[in-house]
Design an enzyme around this catalytic site. Structure first.
Site, PDB file in Angstrom:
ATOM      1  CB  SER A 242      -1.034  -0.240   1.342  1.00  0.00           C
ATOM      2  OG  SER A 242      -1.604   1.057   1.197  1.00  0.00           O
ATOM      3  CG  ASP A 334      -6.515  -1.953  -4.329  1.00  0.00           C
ATOM      4  OD1 ASP A 334      -7.181  -1.356  -3.151  1.00  0.00           O
ATOM      5  OD2 ASP A 334      -5.088  -2.042  -3.967  1.00  0.00           O
ATOM      6  CG  HIS A 369      -6.063  -1.954  -0.765  1.00  0.00           C
ATOM      7  ND1 HIS A 369      -4.492  -1.678  -0.849  1.00  0.00           N
ATOM      8  CD2 HIS A 369      -5.632  -2.220   0.939  1.00  0.00           C
ATOM      9  CE1 HIS A 369      -4.025  -0.963  -1.002  1.00  0.00           C
ATOM     10  NE2 HIS A 369      -3.799  -1.308   0.576  1.00  0.00           N
TER      11      HIS A 369
END
Length: 434
Positions: A242, A334, A369
């Protein structure tokens, strides 16, 4: 019947292992063609109970082999040897929007696996247990060493594999949730890598001024890693998740101090102000906050904050200058970062620059994600603290079965990638084992 069912034998092998290690579950000595329920229960360090369950029917010998026999219903179905782990969810009545993460890697995740008669789906405490086994799942293998890092203004934890080394080093950068999370580094060390989990999101106060860390902070962390006597200074990899990807890509391309041998990106992006600090990146996101969306349950969707992918070269890392292999791991569902669009743009940039051969992309449909190590429960949405002050529920995305299969596949291929680029040509050290 009670006299016969009390002799049910349940075995889980191995009952003590690493979290990314498969186990086998076998039920024996039950009645033939008997309906049974396998149930897994875990009490988290946050004080919450997580569970999973599967319905099975014994064969004519009174046996269920979970590695071969299909689950007929429950929190998973089909032949899923590890379904009792990856399909875990908070028990009914729990606090909303939870995420399961290991906080103290020096202790195991303790899972109680039990067998119940009949196909049960709720109220497990009210049913008699036919057999039960306690299973330990570890991120940190025996003889892996945990070392607190506090020198030079750097805050982190270094995990060293067993043996004298020297070992390839990894700078492990988790996402924007903040805090010092050690579980991935501990597991990487269990596979032969000296891994430094770095805390970098908390603002620092220097001479009365509070600000986010600068580029020199990450360079100091890598320098400390390289200078450790059990680390091979010329074999350093960067692994980001991330927001950690933003840092990893920036350092890999622009830093004159950090010269990584490889980079791994979990669900990240190259979009950020070139030459900016963390504070500049956050400011850019805040300018786009009007692009925030919400689903029907009022869960936050942030992926549009970086869209459309800019054409302005000052708004994204020039991955065409990258000089080491890079592995992009992408969840196609995501909902937090535009990982798919970013990966496509990075591919085009590298093709134009002539370094496309350095790029490997693993793209997984119906995957969100939060891509964790194998057999971790899927987190589709969870609580998130904005600036440490306001709690929101963020939608991460993904469909449970596909997401969890992607976690297993991505982890195995990431380890192969790291070994190929950090270990090949050097004296290899075998991974630790429980």
């Amino acid at each position: 019947m009670e006299e016969k069912t009390c002799c049910v034998l349940l075995s889980v092998q191995p009952s003590r292992g690493l979290v990314d290690e498969r186990f086998s579950i076998l039920i024996q000595h039950a009645l033939p063609v008997l309906q049974l329920t396998l149930h897994a229960l875990l009490h988290s360090e946050d004080g919450d109970d997580w569970e999973a369950f599967g319905h099975y029917t014994t064969d004519t010998a009174g046996t269920v082999d979970v590695t071969k026999d299909p689950c007929l219903g429950g929190t998973y179905d089909g032949v899923e040897p590890m379904g009792l782990l990856w399909s875990m969810r908070p028990v009914p009545g729990s606090r909303p929007a939870l995420r399961l993460r290991k906080l103290d890697v020096q202790t195991p995740m303790v899972v109680t696996v039990s067998v119940y008669q009949g196909h049960q789906s709720e109220g497990f405490k009210a049913h008699p247990v036919l057999a039960s086994v306690v299973v330990e799942r570890w991120y940190m293998a025996p003889s892996v060493r945990r070392v607190d890092i506090t020198e030079g203004g750097v805050t982190g934890t270094l995990f060293l594999p067993p043996g004298p080394g020297p070992f390839p080093g990894i700078l492990d950068l988790l996402g924007g949730g903040g805090g010092l999370m050690e579980y991935r580094s501990a597991l990487l060390a269990s596979h032969g890598f000296a891994s430094l989990s770095l805390e970098y999101m908390s603002p620092r106060t220097v001479e009365g001024s509070t600000t986010h860390v600068g580029n020199e902070y990450f360079e100091a962390a890598v320098t400390q890693l390289q200078q450790h006597p059990q680390v091979c200074s010329s074999r350093i990899g960067l692994v980001g998740l991330s927001f950690g990807v933003s840092v990893a890509l920036k350092m890999a391309v622009y830093s004159t101090v950090i010269q990584p041998s490889c980079v791994v990106s979990f669900c990240g992006s190259h979009v950020q102000p070139v030459g900016g600090s963390l504070a500049d990146i956050f400011a850019e996101y805040n300018r786009n906050v009007n692009k925030t969306r919400y689903d029907e349950e009022n869960r936050v969707i942030w992926r549009d904050l970086l869209l459309p992918i800019p054409t302005d070269a000052t708004k994204k890392v020039d991955v065409g200058r990258l000089q080491c292999p890079i592995l992009l791991i992408v969840g196609e569902d995501d909902q937090n970062w535009p990982a798919s669009e970013s990966a496509e743009d990075m591919k085009e940039m590298m093709e134009r620059a002539g370094n496309r051969h350095l790029l490997t992309v693993l793209s997984y449909p119906n995957t969100g994600h939060i891509i964790e190590p194998p057999y971790s429960p899927h987190t589709r949405a969870s609580n998130f603290m904005l600036g440490g002050r306001r709690k929101v529920v963020v939608l991460w995305g993904g469909e449970t079965t596909a997401h969890c299969r992607a976690q297993e596949d991505a982890w195995r291929k990431m380890l192969d990638f790291l070994k190929e680029n950090l270990y090949v040509g050097s004296a290899s050290t075998s991974p630790a084992r429980l």
